[in-house]
Design a protein around this motif. Structure first.
Motif, mmCIF file in Angstrom:
data_model
loop_
_atom_site.group_PDB
_atom_site.id
_atom_site.type_symbol
_atom_site.label_atom_id
_atom_site.label_comp_id
_atom_site.label_asym_id
_atom_site.label_seq_id
_atom_site.Cartn_x
_atom_site.Cartn_y
_atom_site.Cartn_z
ATOM 1 N N ARG A 20 0.828 -1.220 0.000
ATOM 2 C CA ARG A 20 0.000 0.000 0.000
ATOM 3 C C ARG A 20 0.855 1.260 0.000
ATOM 4 N NH1 ARG A 20 -0.837 4.262 2.073
ATOM 5 N NH2 ARG A 20 0.807 3.724 3.565
ATOM 6 N N SER A 22 0.301 5.759 -0.978
ATOM 7 C CA SER A 22 -0.651 6.775 -1.422
ATOM 8 C C SER A 22 -0.541 6.940 -2.928
ATOM 9 C CB SER A 22 -0.363 8.100 -0.721
ATOM 10 O OG SER A 22 -0.612 7.956 0.650
ATOM 11 N N ARG A 24 -1.505 8.868 -6.321
ATOM 12 C CA ARG A 24 -1.920 10.229 -6.690
ATOM 13 C C ARG A 24 -2.101 10.413 -8.195
ATOM 14 N NH1 ARG A 24 1.755 10.905 -2.285
ATOM 15 N NH2 ARG A 24 0.653 11.670 -0.444
ATOM 16 N N HIS A 104 -6.690 14.448 -6.651
ATOM 17 C CA HIS A 104 -5.794 13.802 -7.620
ATOM 18 C C HIS A 104 -6.546 13.218 -8.819
ATOM 19 C CE1 HIS A 104 -2.850 14.457 -4.522
ATOM 20 N NE2 HIS A 104 -3.502 13.689 -3.674
ATOM 21 N N VAL A 145 -5.468 9.124 1.439
ATOM 22 C CA VAL A 145 -6.192 9.973 2.391
ATOM 23 C C VAL A 145 -6.051 11.412 1.903
ATOM 24 C CG1 VAL A 145 -6.287 10.809 4.779
ATOM 25 C CG2 VAL A 145 -5.581 8.454 4.332
ATOM 26 N N SER A 148 -6.509 17.272 3.433
ATOM 27 C CA SER A 148 -6.650 18.687 3.063
ATOM 28 C C SER A 148 -8.088 19.050 2.685
ATOM 29 C CB SER A 148 -5.706 19.023 1.915
ATOM 30 O OG SER A 148 -5.778 18.036 0.916
ATOM 31 N N THR A 186 7.243 5.167 -0.128
ATOM 32 C CA THR A 186 7.939 6.147 0.713
ATOM 33 C C THR A 186 8.691 5.378 1.802
ATOM 34 O OG1 THR A 186 5.938 6.338 2.022
ATOM 35 C CG2 THR A 186 6.290 8.016 0.345
ATOM 36 N N ARG A 188 10.325 4.305 5.472
ATOM 37 C CA ARG A 188 9.867 4.326 6.865
ATOM 38 C C ARG A 188 11.063 4.157 7.782
ATOM 39 N NH1 ARG A 188 5.744 5.787 4.804
ATOM 40 N NH2 ARG A 188 3.624 5.143 5.341
HETATM 41 C C1 LIG Z 1 -4.272 12.137 8.193
HETATM 42 C C2 LIG Z 1 -3.642 12.095 6.812
HETATM 43 C C3 LIG Z 1 -3.881 13.129 5.937
HETATM 44 C C4 LIG Z 1 -3.330 13.094 4.650
HETATM 45 N N1 LIG Z 1 -3.667 14.078 3.755
HETATM 46 C C5 LIG Z 1 -3.187 14.023 2.488
HETATM 47 C C6 LIG Z 1 -3.601 14.994 1.521
HETATM 48 O O1 LIG Z 1 -4.353 15.918 1.809
HETATM 49 N N2 LIG Z 1 -3.151 14.860 0.252
HETATM 50 C C7 LIG Z 1 -2.321 13.824 -0.119
HETATM 51 O O2 LIG Z 1 -1.961 13.736 -1.294
HETATM 52 N N3 LIG Z 1 -1.897 12.894 0.778
HETATM 53 C C8 LIG Z 1 -2.328 12.963 2.058
HETATM 54 N N4 LIG Z 1 -1.970 11.991 2.972
HETATM 55 C C9 LIG Z 1 -1.085 10.890 2.556
HETATM 56 C C10 LIG Z 1 0.317 11.054 3.148
HETATM 57 O O3 LIG Z 1 0.973 12.124 2.508
HETATM 58 C C11 LIG Z 1 1.074 9.719 2.966
HETATM 59 O O4 LIG Z 1 0.390 8.708 3.664
HETATM 60 C C12 LIG Z 1 2.525 9.786 3.451
HETATM 61 O O5 LIG Z 1 3.283 10.677 2.680
HETATM 62 C C13 LIG Z 1 3.191 8.402 3.428
HETATM 63 O O6 LIG Z 1 3.159 7.874 2.131
HETATM 64 P P1 LIG Z 1 2.474 6.468 1.796
HETATM 65 O O7 LIG Z 1 1.015 6.557 2.208
HETATM 66 O O8 LIG Z 1 2.616 6.299 0.312
HETATM 67 O O9 LIG Z 1 3.187 5.421 2.573
HETATM 68 C C14 LIG Z 1 -2.490 12.015 4.257
HETATM 69 C C15 LIG Z 1 -2.253 10.970 5.163
HETATM 70 C C16 LIG Z 1 -2.831 11.001 6.416
HETATM 71 C C17 LIG Z 1 -2.600 9.841 7.362
#
Ligand SMILES: Cc1cc2nc3c(=O)[nH]c(=O)nc-3n(C[C@H](O)[C@H](O)[C@H](O)COP(=O)(O)O)c2cc1C
Length: 209
Positions: A20, A22, A24, A104, A145, A148, A186, A188
């Motif tokens: 998993r 994020s 985009r 996104h 997530v 924003s 990303t 950790r």
């Molecule tokens: C509470 C929360 C809010 C987040 N808000 C955003 C957001 O507004 N836009 C976005 O692109 N990613 C958002 N993220 C994703 C994080 O940037 C991302 O989980 C982090 O950089 C780690 O990357 P990964 O999820 O690929 O492991 C959010 C994550 C969390 C947990």
């Protein structure tokens, strides 16, 4: 990827945890109802304090509504950042850009939230969120997530526009869709264990492997 191919490639839980990330960038198509329902079924299997199951869900699959929501959310998010910590020039530039879509360009937004109050309702919603994202990953889908969007989602005007009851509090907004291209993992940090009390020998230093 076709639905049948995706099913054949479903991952184990641990594989999904490791895979998993994020996402985009998404394919333009939206998810079908069955897929969204499967994700919601995964979400509601999360642990829940005192078995309250406080969550409820809002699904937005209308691209123009998502674009309007993104446009409403960007200035509110910048305002919130300015009150908390100074945003970096890069963040300011991104959020001020008229073409930047905070969702996104994904075709499906699932908002997990609650109409209840209590000490653990937010925790429950975030656990449901992680279940949903891991299930999505196991099914070959991407998710992200979008924190924003929260300020906007909790305004009376946006709730009215989306048909959300006034007492609903949005907690975990998540976009889901078919990923376009690969998303990079990303890094950790190693788990930082502050104390580990072993049987019989008591507390020992634990050095990261
Ligand atoms: C509470 C929360 C809010 C987040 N808000 C955003 C957001 O507004 N836009 C976005 O692109 N990613 C958002 N993220 C994703 C994080 O940037 C991302 O989980 C982090 O950089 C780690 O990357 P990964 O999820 O690929 O492991 C959010 C994550 C969390 C947990």
């Amino acid at each position: 990827m076709a639905e049948a191919d995706r099913k054949n490639r479903e991952l184990s839980v641990f594989q999904a945890i490791l895979a998993r990330r994020s996402v985009r960038t998404y394919e333009p198509r939206t998810l079908d109802i069955t897929t969204v329902q499967t994700l919601l079924e995964a979400a509601v299997r999360a642990p829940t304090a005192m078995h309250e199951e406080p969550w409820s869900f809002v699904v937005v699959q209308d691209k123009s509504a998502l674009k309007r929501l993104s446009d409403d959310a960007k200035p509110l998010f910048i305002e919130r950042l300015l009150h908390a910590e100074p945003p970096t020039p890069r963040v300011l530039h991104t959020f001020n850009h008229p073409d930047f879509n905070i969702f996104h360009e994904a075709g499906t937004l699932i908002i997990i939230g609650t109409k209840m109050s209590g000490s653990f309702v937010e925790a429950d919603c975030w656990l449901a969120a992680e279940n949903l994202m891991l299930a999505a990953c196991a099914m070959g889908l991407g998710s992200c997530v979008v924190g924003s969007s929260l300020s906007a989602l909790n305004t009376p005007a946006v709730k009215a526009a989306l048909g959300i009851p006034a007492e609903f509090k949005a907690i975990a907004p998540i976009v889901v869709g078919v990923p376009r291209g690969k998303s990079v993992a990303t890094p950790r940090k190693k788990p930082q264990v502050l104390s580990w009390m072993f049987p019989n020998v008591g507390v020992r230093d634990v050095h990261p492997s």
